[in-house]
Motif scaffolding. Structure first.
Motif, PDB file in Angstrom:
ATOM      1  N   UNK A 136       0.824  -1.207   0.000  1.00  0.00           N
ATOM      2  CA  UNK A 136       0.000   0.000   0.000  1.00  0.00           C
ATOM      3  C   UNK A 136       0.858   1.257   0.000  1.00  0.00           C
ATOM      4  N   UNK A 137       1.932   1.248   0.786  1.00  0.00           N
ATOM      5  CA  UNK A 137       2.830   2.397   0.821  1.00  0.00           C
ATOM      6  C   UNK A 137       3.503   2.598  -0.533  1.00  0.00           C
ATOM      7  N   UNK A 138       3.939   1.526  -1.164  1.00  0.00           N
ATOM      8  CA  UNK A 138       4.574   1.642  -2.486  1.00  0.00           C
ATOM      9  C   UNK A 138       3.583   2.151  -3.530  1.00  0.00           C
ATOM     10  N   UNK A 139       2.321   1.713  -3.432  1.00  0.00           N
ATOM     11  CA  UNK A 139       1.289   2.206  -4.341  1.00  0.00           C
ATOM     12  C   UNK A 139       1.102   3.710  -4.179  1.00  0.00           C
ATOM     13  N   UNK A 140       1.004   4.159  -2.912  1.00  0.00           N
ATOM     14  CA  UNK A 140       0.806   5.597  -2.670  1.00  0.00           C
ATOM     15  C   UNK A 140       2.011   6.404  -3.148  1.00  0.00           C
ATOM     16  N   UNK A 141       3.190   5.869  -2.946  1.00  0.00           N
ATOM     17  CA  UNK A 141       4.411   6.568  -3.340  1.00  0.00           C
ATOM     18  C   UNK A 141       4.530   6.667  -4.860  1.00  0.00           C
ATOM     19  N   UNK A 142       4.201   5.579  -5.546  1.00  0.00           N
ATOM     20  CA  UNK A 142       4.328   5.537  -6.998  1.00  0.00           C
ATOM     21  C   UNK A 142       3.295   6.412  -7.700  1.00  0.00           C
ATOM     22  N   UNK A 143       2.069   6.374  -7.211  1.00  0.00           N
ATOM     23  CA  UNK A 143       0.978   7.102  -7.870  1.00  0.00           C
ATOM     24  C   UNK A 143       0.732   8.484  -7.289  1.00  0.00           C
ATOM     25  N   UNK A 144       1.543   8.892  -6.315  1.00  0.00           N
ATOM     26  CA  UNK A 144       1.435  10.215  -5.670  1.00  0.00           C
ATOM     27  C   UNK A 144       0.063  10.405  -5.024  1.00  0.00           C
ATOM     28  N   UNK A 145      -0.413   9.379  -4.336  1.00  0.00           N
ATOM     29  CA  UNK A 145      -1.711   9.412  -3.655  1.00  0.00           C
ATOM     30  C   UNK A 145      -1.499   9.566  -2.145  1.00  0.00           C
ATOM     31  N   UNK A 146      -0.749  10.594  -1.754  1.00  0.00           N
ATOM     32  CA  UNK A 146      -0.436  10.784  -0.345  1.00  0.00           C
ATOM     33  C   UNK A 146      -1.650  11.193   0.476  1.00  0.00           C
ATOM     34  N   UNK A 147      -2.721  11.624  -0.159  1.00  0.00           N
ATOM     35  CA  UNK A 147      -3.920  12.003   0.576  1.00  0.00           C
ATOM     36  C   UNK A 147      -4.603  10.792   1.191  1.00  0.00           C
ATOM     37  N   UNK A 148      -4.221   9.579   0.782  1.00  0.00           N
ATOM     38  CA  UNK A 148      -4.791   8.365   1.361  1.00  0.00           C
ATOM     39  C   UNK A 148      -4.221   8.041   2.738  1.00  0.00           C
ATOM     40  N   UNK A 149      -3.047   8.567   3.058  1.00  0.00           N
ATOM     41  CA  UNK A 149      -2.399   8.190   4.316  1.00  0.00           C
ATOM     42  C   UNK A 149      -3.194   8.577   5.558  1.00  0.00           C
ATOM     43  N   UNK A 150      -3.822   9.768   5.664  1.00  0.00           N
ATOM     44  CA  UNK A 150      -4.611  10.034   6.879  1.00  0.00           C
ATOM     45  C   UNK A 150      -5.815   9.102   7.018  1.00  0.00           C
ATOM     46  N   UNK A 151      -6.410   8.706   5.908  1.00  0.00           N
ATOM     47  CA  UNK A 151      -7.546   7.791   5.956  1.00  0.00           C
ATOM     48  C   UNK A 151      -7.099   6.431   6.475  1.00  0.00           C
ATOM     49  N   UNK A 152      -5.982   5.964   5.988  1.00  0.00           N
ATOM     50  CA  UNK A 152      -5.468   4.658   6.402  1.00  0.00           C
ATOM     51  C   UNK A 152      -5.066   4.676   7.867  1.00  0.00           C
ATOM     52  N   UNK A 153      -4.430   5.748   8.303  1.00  0.00           N
ATOM     53  CA  UNK A 153      -4.024   5.866   9.705  1.00  0.00           C
ATOM     54  C   UNK A 153      -5.249   5.881  10.613  1.00  0.00           C
TER      55      UNK A 153
END
Length: 49
Positions: free
Chosen positions: A7-24
């Motif tokens: 999941x972290x690699x997906x967010x890093x590759x696709x520049x979807x950093x806005x997903x991190x607060x939701x996941x946390x």
């Protein structure tokens, strides 16, 4: 752990950093439910929801 890594690699590759607060937030709620169900603090945690 592999799923979190993927999941972290997906967010890093696709520049979807806005997903991190939701996941946390989902992880925190999940931890509260797991530990709250088997402890003496369960009535207090259940009142939050």
């Amino acid at each position: 752990m592999e799923a979190i890594k993927d999941l972290w690699l997906f967010m890093k590759e696709r520049k979807k950093y806005w997903l991190s607060p939701i996941i946390i937030a989902l992880l925190i709620v999940g931890i509260l439910i797991v530990f709250g169900g088997s402890s003496a603090v369960a009535p207090f945690i259940y009142s939050l929801f």
